[in-house]
Scaffold this active site. Structure first.
Site, PDB file in Angstrom:
ATOM      1  N   LEU A 145       0.862  -1.173   0.000  1.00  0.00           N
ATOM      2  CA  LEU A 145       0.000   0.000   0.000  1.00  0.00           C
ATOM      3  C   LEU A 145       0.901   1.226   0.000  1.00  0.00           C
ATOM      4  O   LEU A 145       1.953   1.221   0.649  1.00  0.00           O
ATOM      5  CB  LEU A 145      -0.914   0.028   1.240  1.00  0.00           C
ATOM      6  CG  LEU A 145      -2.007  -1.045   1.339  1.00  0.00           C
ATOM      7  CD1 LEU A 145      -2.745  -0.909   2.675  1.00  0.00           C
ATOM      8  CD2 LEU A 145      -2.994  -0.947   0.189  1.00  0.00           C
ATOM      9  N   ASP A 146       0.490   2.272  -0.723  1.00  0.00           N
ATOM     10  CA  ASP A 146       1.262   3.507  -0.714  1.00  0.00           C
ATOM     11  C   ASP A 146       1.387   4.030   0.714  1.00  0.00           C
ATOM     12  O   ASP A 146       0.544   3.744   1.576  1.00  0.00           O
ATOM     13  CB  ASP A 146       0.590   4.573  -1.583  1.00  0.00           C
ATOM     14  CG  ASP A 146       0.630   4.222  -3.061  1.00  0.00           C
ATOM     15  OD1 ASP A 146       1.480   3.400  -3.452  1.00  0.00           O
ATOM     16  OD2 ASP A 146      -0.196   4.769  -3.825  1.00  0.00           O
ATOM     17  N   LYS A 147       2.411   4.818   0.956  1.00  0.00           N
ATOM     18  CA  LYS A 147       2.684   5.311   2.308  1.00  0.00           C
ATOM     19  C   LYS A 147       1.482   6.054   2.892  1.00  0.00           C
ATOM     20  O   LYS A 147       1.160   5.896   4.071  1.00  0.00           O
ATOM     21  CB  LYS A 147       3.911   6.223   2.287  1.00  0.00           C
ATOM     22  CG  LYS A 147       4.395   6.635   3.672  1.00  0.00           C
ATOM     23  CD  LYS A 147       5.738   7.334   3.605  1.00  0.00           C
ATOM     24  CE  LYS A 147       6.277   7.645   4.995  1.00  0.00           C
ATOM     25  NZ  LYS A 147       7.616   8.255   4.972  1.00  0.00           N
TER      26      LYS A 147
END
Length: 240
Positions: free
Chosen positions: A55-57
């Site tokens: 998942l993106d930050k």
């Protein structure tokens, strides 16, 4: 996020997998600019742990971690066969009535950004449905059938529904002054801050087959909204 442990995040666990509710602002994998990341926390919890996807930050929500190599390989095969169902919730700009819309524009990706590209892009598919409409925004759910970089963000932007608080793909920040009549900035505040300072995207639930030599059992897990995303939805509902 100092002092956080994986135990604080677990929402499902069995002998083969963990599913956590990833907070925003923590990288999934090693980040040189941050002493804390999910992989490091997972290794501290279980020495053989491996993160099954990313998942993106800034993105919060359901993230699967394998406890052993065979479980990791099993999940990787499911991803390749598109047998993992991930559903995301996003707040987007504008009023939209999506009814299982198939966003199938091809996506071309570099290391850090993606775009719709009908010549060089790879086949991509996201199914989009409206969950709730507000005064100037819409809550949608998205099922990415393929798994391109920033796929949901790119497809929603292409369909003129950029995710709020996502300036990279054309999404505006949401301020209370945008939705509340007669809003007055506090005399002690010089500049208004957005209700949500990150991309308004949350991995809401995930479903996949468990690792089992005798039978296929489906694991289905829902990740509740984190506090910041929940506050945004509450404010949008309040000022219709």
């Amino acid at each position: 996020m100092k002092g956080i442990t994986l135990n604080d995040l677990i929402i499902f666990e069995n002998d083969h997998y963990l599913v956590i509710n990833k907070p925003p602002y923590i990288s999934t994998l090693d980040d040189r600019n941050d002493p804390v990341d999910i992989l490091k926390l997972a290794k501290e919890h279980h020495a053989d742990a491996q993160v099954c996807h990313r998942l993106d930050k800034e993105t919060s929500g359901a993230l699967v971690i394998a406890k052993h190599q065979e479980a990791y390989r099993h999940f990787a095969i499911m991803l390749e066969r598109r047998q993992v169902k991930k559903v995301y919730h996003a707040v987007v700009g504008g009023i939209h009535e999506f009814d299982n819309v198939s966003a199938d524009q091809p996506i071309y990706s570099t290391n850090s950004k993606s775009r719709v590209d009908f010549r060089e892009g790879k086949p991509s598919l996201t199914l989009i449905s409206t969950l709730e409409t507000f005064k100037y925004h819409t809550l949608v759910k998205c099922f990415p059938v393929s798994g391109r970089l920033h796929q949901i963000r790119v497809h929603l932007a292409f369909h003129k529904a950029p995710i709020s608080c996502d300036p990279v793909y054309g999404g505006d920040y949401i301020y209370l002054s945008n939705i509340k009549k007669n809003f007055n900035l506090s005399r002690h505040t010089d500049e208004e801050k957005p209700i949500l300072p990150r991309v308004a995207l949350h991995a809401h639930n995930i479903a996949f087959y468990d690792f089992d030599t005798n039978e296929e059992r489906t694991i289905e897990v829902e990740a509740p909204y984190p506090k910041d995303f929940g506050v945004l939805i509450k404010q949008l509902r309040k000022y219709l």
